[in-house]
Every structure is written in structure tokens, then in C-alpha cells.
Design a protein around this motif. Structure first.
Motif, short mmCIF file in Angstrom:
data_model
loop_
_atom_site.label_atom_id
_atom_site.label_comp_id
_atom_site.label_asym_id
_atom_site.label_seq_id
_atom_site.Cartn_x
_atom_site.Cartn_y
_atom_site.Cartn_z
N GLY A 268 1.00 -1.16 -0.12
CA GLY A 268 -0.10 -0.09 0.15
C GLY A 268 0.91 1.28 -0.02
O GLY A 268 0.33 1.97 -0.63
N MET A 269 1.78 1.26 0.87
CA MET A 269 2.94 2.38 0.66
C MET A 269 3.67 2.53 -0.82
O MET A 269 3.69 3.62 -0.98
N ALA A 270 3.90 1.40 -1.27
CA ALA A 270 4.57 1.62 -2.87
C ALA A 270 3.41 2.19 -3.68
O ALA A 270 3.87 3.10 -4.27
N VAL A 271 2.18 1.74 -3.69
CA VAL A 271 1.26 2.31 -4.48
C VAL A 271 0.87 3.93 -4.11
O VAL A 271 0.83 4.82 -4.81
N ALA A 272 0.91 4.19 -2.96
CA ALA A 272 0.52 5.66 -2.40
C ALA A 272 1.84 6.33 -2.67
O ALA A 272 1.50 7.65 -3.33
N SER A 273 2.99 6.01 -2.58
CA SER A 273 4.12 6.78 -3.23
C SER A 273 3.94 7.10 -4.55
O SER A 273 4.47 8.19 -5.00
N PHE A 274 3.90 6.12 -5.49
CA PHE A 274 3.68 6.31 -6.77
C PHE A 274 2.56 7.43 -7.09
O PHE A 274 2.67 8.12 -7.80
N VAL A 275 1.12 7.24 -6.65
CA VAL A 275 0.25 7.96 -6.57
C VAL A 275 0.83 9.60 -6.06
O VAL A 275 0.47 10.40 -7.02
N LEU A 276 1.25 9.75 -5.03
CA LEU A 276 1.38 10.95 -4.65
C LEU A 276 2.60 11.70 -5.38
O LEU A 276 2.66 12.95 -5.69
N GLY A 277 3.54 10.83 -5.87
CA GLY A 277 4.71 11.24 -6.71
C GLY A 277 4.07 11.78 -8.03
O GLY A 277 4.61 12.78 -8.66
N LEU A 278 3.13 11.17 -8.50
CA LEU A 278 2.67 11.54 -9.88
C LEU A 278 1.79 12.71 -9.73
O LEU A 278 1.72 13.77 -10.63
N ALA A 279 0.90 12.84 -8.68
CA ALA A 279 0.25 14.01 -8.37
C ALA A 279 0.84 15.04 -7.92
O ALA A 279 0.86 16.53 -8.41
N GLY A 280 2.15 14.91 -7.26
CA GLY A 280 3.00 16.20 -6.90
C GLY A 280 3.76 16.80 -8.13
O GLY A 280 4.19 17.93 -8.11
N LEU A 281 3.68 16.16 -9.25
CA LEU A 281 4.20 16.84 -10.58
C LEU A 281 3.38 17.89 -11.02
O LEU A 281 3.71 18.98 -11.39
N LEU A 282 1.92 18.19 -10.54
CA LEU A 282 0.94 18.87 -10.98
C LEU A 282 0.61 19.86 -9.84
O LEU A 282 0.56 21.03 -10.09
N VAL A 283 0.54 19.23 -8.83
CA VAL A 283 -0.16 20.32 -7.71
C VAL A 283 0.93 19.73 -6.41
O VAL A 283 1.37 18.75 -6.09
#
Length: 90
Positions: free
Chosen positions: A18-33
Motif C-alpha cells: 500500500g505504501m508503494a502504491v501511495a508513493s507512486f500516486v502521490l509522486g505523480l500528483a506532485g508533478l502537478l500540484v
């Protein structure tokens, strides 16, 4: 009721996944906002997932790379604009 060691290990692996998936999603969202917040959080979650032995190692590594990319984008914006502000007009 106490969990057996195999149940604890399974829960720990699920948490790491779950942490691996969350890091991917947050990293991707962080490119935008909100890259100033989401980048470091993605890096920490990816590191914890890798340390705990996630089965989704590739996703954790992508989250780590995206978190670092978030900080690079932030540094570029600070150097270019002199402040931490996204503006479409430049």
C-alpha cells in the motif's frame, strides 16, 4: 485475540504494498500540484515500502523517482521565478 507471526508478516507486506502504491500516486500528483509537500511524502513512503520488503518494488521505485522529480520541478520553479508559485503566464 493475538495474530500469529504469519498473519503479522502478511499484514506487514500488505502495508508495504500500500505504501508503494501511495508513493507512486502521490509522486505523480506532485508533478502537478503541491510538489513541496507531496514530493517528500512520496520519497518517504517509497523508502519505507522498500525497507519493509514490498512485493511491488517497481512501483515503489517509480514513486521514489517521481518524488525526486517533484523536488527537481520545485527547485526549477524557485530558481526560475524566485518563488514557489505556479503561474501559467510566466
Amino acid at each position: 485475540m493475538e495474530l500469529t507471526s504469519s498473519a503479522r508478516r502478511f499484514t506487514g507486506t500488505r502495508d508495504a504494498d500500500g505504501m508503494a502504491v501511495a508513493s507512486f500516486v502521490l509522486g505523480l500528483a506532485g508533478l502537478l500540484v503541491m510538489n513541496i509537500v507531496l514530493g517528500p511524502v512520496a520519497i518517504v513512503l517509497a523508502g519505507l515500502a522498500l525497507w519493509r520488503g514490498t512485493a511491488r518494488r517497481g512501483r515503489a521505485l517509480l514513486g521514489l523517482a517521481l518524488g525526486i522529480a517533484d523536488l527537481v520541478v520545485l527547485a526549477t520553479l524557485v530558481v526560475g521565478n524566485g518563488m514557489v508559485v505556479w503561474s501559467p503566464g510566466g
